[in-house]
Design an enzyme around this catalytic site. Structure first.
Site, PDB file in Angstrom:
ATOM      1  N   THR A   1      -1.030  -0.044 -12.824  1.00  0.00           N
ATOM      2  CA  THR A   1      -0.903  -1.701 -12.775  1.00  0.00           C
ATOM      3  C   THR A   1      -0.524  -1.954 -11.256  1.00  0.00           C
ATOM      4  OG1 THR A   1       0.404  -3.522 -13.503  1.00  0.00           O
ATOM      5  CG2 THR A   1       1.660  -1.540 -13.242  1.00  0.00           C
TER       6      THR A   1
ATOM      7  N   ILE B   1       2.424  -6.724  -8.720  1.00  0.00           N
ATOM      8  CA  ILE B   1       3.157  -7.110  -9.793  1.00  0.00           C
ATOM      9  C   ILE B   1       3.201  -5.899 -10.897  1.00  0.00           C
ATOM     10  CG2 ILE B   1       4.060  -8.630 -11.739  1.00  0.00           C
ATOM     11  CD1 ILE B   1       2.787 -10.657  -9.829  1.00  0.00           C
TER      12      ILE B   1
ATOM     13  N   THR C   1      -3.352  -8.170 -10.312  1.00  0.00           N
ATOM     14  CA  THR C   1      -2.065  -8.495  -9.987  1.00  0.00           C
ATOM     15  C   THR C   1      -1.702  -7.113  -9.363  1.00  0.00           C
ATOM     16  OG1 THR C   1      -1.216  -8.088 -12.180  1.00  0.00           O
ATOM     17  CG2 THR C   1      -1.685 -10.375 -11.431  1.00  0.00           C
TER      18      THR C   1
ATOM     19  N   HIS D   1       0.686  13.646  -8.060  1.00  0.00           N
ATOM     20  CA  HIS D   1      -0.241  14.394  -7.443  1.00  0.00           C
ATOM     21  C   HIS D   1       0.598  15.574  -7.120  1.00  0.00           C
ATOM     22  CE1 HIS D   1      -4.386  12.561  -6.709  1.00  0.00           C
ATOM     23  NE2 HIS D   1      -3.643  11.520  -7.395  1.00  0.00           N
TER      24      HIS D   1
ATOM     25  N   GLU E   1       0.807  -1.387  -0.059  1.00  0.00           N
ATOM     26  CA  GLU E   1       0.050  -0.024  -0.043  1.00  0.00           C
ATOM     27  C   GLU E   1       0.764   1.100  -0.103  1.00  0.00           C
ATOM     28  OE1 GLU E   1      -3.769   1.906   2.448  1.00  0.00           O
ATOM     29  OE2 GLU E   1      -2.273   0.994   3.434  1.00  0.00           O
TER      30      GLU E   1
END
Length: 357
Positions: A196, A218, A215, A73, A62
């Protein structure tokens, strides 16, 4: 078009090569590391600290996802509306910028990074980009990202509405990127490779940590494949602003990703990433360098990319999630056929949320 982007960075590459050629490799004061420029030496200690204490011992979790989000940002806050680009203003003026609607939830990673910035002799702008690059290195399949040191501290907050929202139109998103740094349409697709390894906490607040693909740990091309599959369900409550139906239980799809995957200006570039890990690895560092340098003078910076770890390899081909196949593709690119892929065996795929740090 891609050659124009690559050519734009020949000057940066030349600076890096020249610096390496005329600067003798120096031994860093820690007695363990060497660098082509002594200015890079302090970064080794910062790298080791954040790997252990921010990224949970080097995980692609995370805090990595959120740190990569923060690089964007902060940097995109520039253009005709003002703003200093990748200058750390989102940390220095966090009371202002984290209140912007587009920055919803980003206060958590800002507050997590502040103690490291205070501990080490580094500007907020440099730390944000450095942490993003180091974090991505924990993700199998990712490229080694560049990092240039030398951003001065921000002197003013970025203006509101410089960060695109997931419910913005494709026209609006492409115009914003062009205004911020002259990004071409295909480069916007390149930047979205970041999704991703992304997850959403606040699009549907009832299901925090919901990934954008199957995923999220990854750095692969599944995101580009799965965004082109027909949406059939909402992973949570549904009806949330900026969300459209996704093809898998536990996977969330942003409206902006869905529309960019299907818009005539971007759909073929989007499709070109499916099962093309080589292209993913080649293009993401190029466009991330462009993002990292928004608002900055590269002639006053030092290339410290060597401090960024080399990510673990990943070579598995892209596959349709179990239960899905080519018949579920909503192909928008009329120029080339959709790649032929295998389908994962087993019951229909269900995606688990990204656990909190």
């Amino acid at each position: 078009m891609a050659f124009k982007t690559l050519a734009a960075f020949i000057a940066v590459a030349a600076i890096s090569t020249a610096n390496a050629a005329i600067t003798r490799r120096v031994a860093c004061p820690d007695g363990k590391n060497t660098a082509t420029n002594a200015a890079c030496c302090p970064l080794f200690a910062i790298r080791d600290d954040i790997q252990q204490n921010l990224f949970d011992g080097g995980e692609c979790g995370e805090e990595v996802h959120e740190s990569l989000r923060l690089t964007f940002h902060d940097a995109i806050g520039t253009g005709s509306f003002g703003g200093g680009g990748a200058d750390g203003s989102i940390v220095i003026f966090s009371d202002i910028e984290t209140a912007f609607h587009a920055n919803n939830g980003i206060d958590e990673i800002v507050e997590a990074q502040k103690p490291f910035i205070a501990k080490h002799n580094i500007t907020a702008g440099d730390f944000i980009q450095f942490a993003g690059a180091v974090g991505v290195s924990n993700c199998p399949g990712a490229p080694q990202l560049p990092f240039f040191l030398g951003r001065p501290a921000a002197t003013a907050p970025a203006p509101d509405k410089t960060v695109p929202e997931p419910f913005d139109s494709v026209d609006s998103i492409l115009e914003r990127f062009a205004d911020a740094g002259g990004f071409q349409d295909f480069e916007v697709v390149w930047l979205l490779s970041s999704h991703t390894i992304a997850a959403a906490d606040h699009v549907d607040p009832t299901i925090p940590g919901t990934p954008f693909d199957s995923t999220p740990g990854i750095f692969d091309t599944q995101f580009f494949l799965e965004t082109q599959l027909r949406g059939t369900l909402f992973p949570g409550t549904g009806g949330n602003q900026g969300e459209v139906e996704s093809p898998l239980k536990g996977e969330i799809r942003l409206q902006s990703d869905s529309e960019l995957a299907r818009d005539s200006r971007t759909s073929c570039e989007w499709q070109s990433f499916v099962n093309n890990q080589e292209k993913l690895v080649e293009t993401f560092p190029t466009v991330m360098l462009k993002l990292q340098l928004l608002g900055q003078d590269v002639n006053n910076m030092v290339d410290c990319s060597e401090v960024i770890p080399v990510p673990p390899p990943f070579n598995k081909p892209a596959t349709f999630p179990a239960g899905l196949s080519n018949k579920d593709v909503e192909q928008a690119c009329a120029e080339t056929p959709f790649p032929t892929l295998q389908t994962d065996p087993g019951p229909a795929t269900s995606v688990s949320p990204v656990p909190p740090s």
